[in-house]
Design an enzyme around this catalytic site. Structure first.
Site, PDB file in Angstrom:
ATOM      1  CG  HIS A 136       5.130  44.134  28.111  1.00 47.59           C
ATOM      2  ND1 HIS A 136       3.889  44.580  28.541  1.00 47.59           N
ATOM      3  CD2 HIS A 136       6.047  44.898  28.749  1.00 47.59           C
ATOM      4  CE1 HIS A 136       4.053  45.536  29.415  1.00 47.59           C
ATOM      5  NE2 HIS A 136       5.354  45.757  29.553  1.00 47.59           N
ATOM      6  CG  HIS A 145       9.583  52.862   9.277  1.00 49.75           C
ATOM      7  ND1 HIS A 145      10.376  53.703   8.551  1.00 49.75           N
ATOM      8  CD2 HIS A 145      10.427  51.958   9.839  1.00 49.75           C
ATOM      9  CE1 HIS A 145      11.643  53.338   8.671  1.00 49.75           C
ATOM     10  NE2 HIS A 145      11.691  52.262   9.448  1.00 49.75           N
TER      11      HIS A 145
HETATM   12  O1  JB3 Z   1      16.565  55.228   7.246  1.00 52.43           O
HETATM   13  C1  JB3 Z   1      16.633  54.059   6.892  1.00 52.43           C
HETATM   14  C2  JB3 Z   1      17.281  53.018   7.750  1.00 52.43           C
HETATM   15  N1  JB3 Z   1      16.134  53.628   5.738  1.00 52.43           N
HETATM   16  C3  JB3 Z   1      15.435  54.514   4.814  1.00 52.43           C
HETATM   17  C4  JB3 Z   1      14.125  53.867   4.405  1.00 52.43           C
HETATM   18  C5  JB3 Z   1      13.224  53.612   5.598  1.00 52.43           C
HETATM   19  O2  JB3 Z   1      13.441  54.698   3.454  1.00 52.43           O
HETATM   20  C6  JB3 Z   1      16.283  54.759   3.573  1.00 52.43           C
HETATM   21  O3  JB3 Z   1      17.490  55.395   3.966  1.00 52.43           O
HETATM   22  C7  JB3 Z   1      15.533  55.634   2.588  1.00 52.43           C
HETATM   23  O4  JB3 Z   1      15.297  56.899   3.125  1.00 52.43           O
HETATM   24  C8  JB3 Z   1      14.192  54.976   2.281  1.00 52.43           C
HETATM   25  O5  JB3 Z   1      14.497  53.768   1.628  1.00 52.43           O
HETATM   26  P1  JB3 Z   1      13.991  53.556   0.102  1.00 52.43           P
HETATM   27  O6  JB3 Z   1      12.516  53.709   0.050  1.00 52.43           O
HETATM   28  O7  JB3 Z   1      14.589  52.315  -0.395  1.00 52.43           O
HETATM   29  O8  JB3 Z   1      14.594  54.809  -0.662  1.00 52.43           O
HETATM   30  P2  JB3 Z   1      15.352  54.891  -2.056  1.00 52.43           P
HETATM   31  O9  JB3 Z   1      16.757  54.457  -1.844  1.00 52.43           O
HETATM   32  O10 JB3 Z   1      15.068  56.221  -2.612  1.00 52.43           O
HETATM   33  O11 JB3 Z   1      14.700  53.778  -2.983  1.00 52.43           O
HETATM   34  C9  JB3 Z   1      13.338  53.799  -3.340  1.00 52.43           C
HETATM   35  C10 JB3 Z   1      13.292  53.031  -4.672  1.00 52.43           C
HETATM   36  O12 JB3 Z   1      11.939  52.676  -4.934  1.00 52.43           O
HETATM   37  C11 JB3 Z   1      13.774  53.920  -5.831  1.00 52.43           C
HETATM   38  O13 JB3 Z   1      14.694  53.205  -6.636  1.00 52.43           O
HETATM   39  C12 JB3 Z   1      12.491  54.263  -6.566  1.00 52.43           C
HETATM   40  O14 JB3 Z   1      12.701  54.366  -7.967  1.00 52.43           O
HETATM   41  C13 JB3 Z   1      11.603  53.079  -6.236  1.00 52.43           C
HETATM   42  N2  JB3 Z   1      10.184  53.420  -6.238  1.00 52.43           N
HETATM   43  C14 JB3 Z   1       9.639  54.590  -5.815  1.00 52.43           C
HETATM   44  N3  JB3 Z   1       8.297  54.536  -5.991  1.00 52.43           N
HETATM   45  C15 JB3 Z   1       9.239  52.599  -6.687  1.00 52.43           C
HETATM   46  C16 JB3 Z   1       8.029  53.299  -6.532  1.00 52.43           C
HETATM   47  N4  JB3 Z   1       9.305  51.338  -7.200  1.00 52.43           N
HETATM   48  C17 JB3 Z   1       8.134  50.751  -7.574  1.00 52.43           C
HETATM   49  N5  JB3 Z   1       8.158  49.497  -8.071  1.00 52.43           N
HETATM   50  N6  JB3 Z   1       6.919  51.379  -7.439  1.00 52.43           N
HETATM   51  C18 JB3 Z   1       6.821  52.651  -6.938  1.00 52.43           C
HETATM   52  O15 JB3 Z   1       5.723  53.196  -6.835  1.00 52.43           O
END
Ligand code: JB3
Length: 209
Positions: A136, A145
């Protein structure tokens, strides 16, 4: 396409979590935008993964964007880049409990089993991740986050762009500054200044400003 037609910016792990929550909440997802030309997936649960910058995609689709990358710094960069883009919705998993007196701004993701209790305020682009508890009268700032199963006691304030790590506990009334990192499993018993990194039980500053 109505506002419920959403496009997720990012096509990785966090995007999968958001996709599932959106589908459970009846929100149609048009697809994902991922800037990695080698993105491993071209489709995610049937939704296309576009490769490129978000603005390339909005040229030909009327949709409601949503940040779907998890890193706080990257999200802050994207929020700045996307400036006046209309983030017109949020995604709240149906199994989350949001008190009727709580307020959840646009662009927010609330994960499965999360709790946002009475009079709490969740600011834009914040993440209240799986099973997290925001008690609350909390105030969770822009692009904060709150990690899975983290707990914010009553009246906790968290400044913009801060990360509360997985399973961390912040005792009631504590003030967390902006750009702070609270390590996974930490127990925060006193205020934390802007930009500080705290870890441990009780949490101690390991990186100061
Ligand atoms: O710990 C938990 C429960 N979740 C984590 C989350 C909070 O952060 C997770 O385990 C990961 O550590 C992270 O999730 P995220 O950001 O989805 O990580 P990853 O799996 O690396 O995916 C990031 C995606 O975003 C990749 O495919 C990158 O290519 C893409 N990306 C990175 N920068 C981007 C950019 N896509 C766009 N459109 N623009 C960007 O600038």
């Amino acid at each position: 396409m109505g506002e419920s037609y959403m496009i997720l910016i990012g096509g990785g792990g966090h995007a999968k979590v958001m996709l599932d929550a959106a589908l459970c909440a009846g929100i149609e997802i048009q697809g994902f935008v991922d800037d990695d030309p080698d993105a491993p997936l071209t489709r995610l649960r049937g939704c296309p993964v576009y490769v490129g910058a978000f603005d390339d995609v909005t040229n030909y689709t009327q949709c409601c964007p949503m940040l779907a990358v998890g890193g706080v710094s990257l999200r802050a960069k994207l929020i700045e880049q996307l400036g006046d883009v209309d983030f017109a919705q949020s995604i709240v998993h149906p199994s989350a409990m949001i008190a009727s007196s709580a307020t959840v701004a646009l662009g927010v993701f609330v994960g499965p089993g999360a709790v946002v209790n009475a009079e709490a305020k969740i600011c834009s682009h914040a993440i209240v991740n799986t099973g997290a508890i925001v008690e609350h009268d909390c105030r969770v700032g822009i692009n904060v986050h709150v990690g899975p199963r983290a707990v914010l006691g009553g009246g906790v304030h968290v400044g913009d762009h801060s990360l509360i790590g997985i399973g961390a506990v912040v005792l009631p009334g504590v003030k967390i500054g902006s750009g702070v990192v609270v390590g996974a499993g930490a127990v925060v018993v006193k205020d934390v200044g802007d930009g500080e990194v705290v870890v441990g039980v009780p949490a101690r500053v390991v990186v100061g400003v």
